[in-house]
Design a protein around this motif. Structure first.
Motif, PDB file in Angstrom:
ATOM      1  N   PRO A 120     -18.119 -14.377 -14.570  1.00 27.17           N
ATOM      2  CA  PRO A 120     -18.425 -12.774 -15.058  1.00 27.17           C
ATOM      3  C   PRO A 120     -19.849 -12.249 -14.952  1.00 27.17           C
ATOM      4  N   ASP A 121     -20.709 -13.307 -15.614  1.00 24.85           N
ATOM      5  CA  ASP A 121     -22.036 -12.519 -15.549  1.00 24.85           C
ATOM      6  C   ASP A 121     -22.886 -12.586 -14.121  1.00 24.85           C
ATOM      7  N   LEU A 122     -22.289 -13.292 -12.980  1.00 25.83           N
ATOM      8  CA  LEU A 122     -22.769 -12.794 -11.698  1.00 25.83           C
ATOM      9  C   LEU A 122     -22.283 -11.686 -10.965  1.00 25.83           C
ATOM     10  N   THR A 126     -23.983  -9.339  -7.850  1.00 27.68           N
ATOM     11  CA  THR A 126     -23.225  -9.793  -6.878  1.00 27.68           C
ATOM     12  C   THR A 126     -22.784  -8.243  -6.026  1.00 27.68           C
ATOM     13  N   ALA A 127     -22.229  -7.563  -6.862  1.00 28.03           N
ATOM     14  CA  ALA A 127     -21.805  -6.063  -6.394  1.00 28.03           C
ATOM     15  C   ALA A 127     -23.293  -5.566  -6.103  1.00 28.03           C
ATOM     16  N   ALA A 160     -31.863  -3.056  -9.221  1.00 29.92           N
ATOM     17  CA  ALA A 160     -31.833  -3.425 -10.677  1.00 29.92           C
ATOM     18  C   ALA A 160     -30.880  -2.133 -11.204  1.00 29.92           C
ATOM     19  N   GLU A 161     -30.993  -0.971 -10.769  1.00 28.81           N
ATOM     20  CA  GLU A 161     -30.313   0.198 -11.167  1.00 28.81           C
ATOM     21  C   GLU A 161     -28.883   0.102 -10.757  1.00 28.81           C
ATOM     22  N   LEU A 162     -28.683  -0.597  -9.523  1.00 29.58           N
ATOM     23  CA  LEU A 162     -27.222  -0.870  -9.344  1.00 29.58           C
ATOM     24  C   LEU A 162     -26.588  -1.938 -10.031  1.00 29.58           C
ATOM     25  N   ARG A 163     -27.464  -3.037 -10.305  1.00 27.80           N
ATOM     26  CA  ARG A 163     -26.810  -3.716 -11.114  1.00 27.80           C
ATOM     27  C   ARG A 163     -26.362  -3.371 -12.522  1.00 27.80           C
TER      28      ARG A 163
END
Length: 173
Positions: A120-122, A126-127, A160-163
């Motif tokens: 789940p941390d990935l 990934t998204a 980074a903002e998307l993450r």
């Protein structure tokens, strides 16, 4: 639009299953056949995907997908498990399993990517990566290519903002 002014679009529909499968859904303005070609043809993949492929992915069997980061390339074994043109493409990429489902939606396509991730941390990372890649793919399909955004370069285009936004969205589910 040129590359310097490229910015990611709105967040996609996304969820993470208990089996650590990231389900990522995007609406594209092009028919499944055209989207299929973008997902399988090595020349088109080179214009948007996070990897280069050694062959057309539209048929089952072994392949090599090489992750690209700047001038570096990292080959990984892959195997196309299903290639049902133009509706379903499923393959392994290293330890990951990706399933692309294409459903006609009027003149366009609902693209559902199911990407089994290591944990789940990935999922949010990934998204964010697929978000950028599929925004670039949409531009390519529209005839307005911006060129691939891969590896560390993605940080210059809002990764980074998307993450962080996907992490928040996935935490609410």
């Amino acid at each position: 639009m040129d590359r310097d002014t490229f910015r990611p679009g709105p967040l996609a529909r996304v969820e993470l299953t208990p089996e650590n499968e990231l389900v990522f859904v995007r609406e594209l303005r092009h028919p499944p056949e055209k989207v299929w070609t973008a997902l399988t043809d090595p020349d088109q993949l080179a214009g948007w995907a996070p990897f280069l492929t050694d062959r057309d992915l539209g048929r089952t069997g072994d392949a090599v997908l090489s992750t690209v980061d700047g001038d570096q390339s990292y080959p990984a074994p892959a195997r196309v498990l299903r290639a049902d043109r133009p509706h379903l493409l499923e393959y392994t990429w290293g330890d990951d399993r990706l399933r692309w489902e294409l459903t006609a939606n009027g003149d366009g396509t609902t693209l559902t990517l199911r990407h089994r991730v290591g944990g789940p941390d990935l999922a949010a990372m990934t998204a964010a990566g697929w978000h950028l890649c599929l925004d670039v793919a949409a531009r390519l399909l529209d005839g307005d290519p911006v060129g691939p955004i891969r590896g560390a370069e993605a940080k210059d285009f809002g990764w980074a903002e998307l993450r962080d936004a996907y992490a928040e969205r996935l935490d609410r589910d």
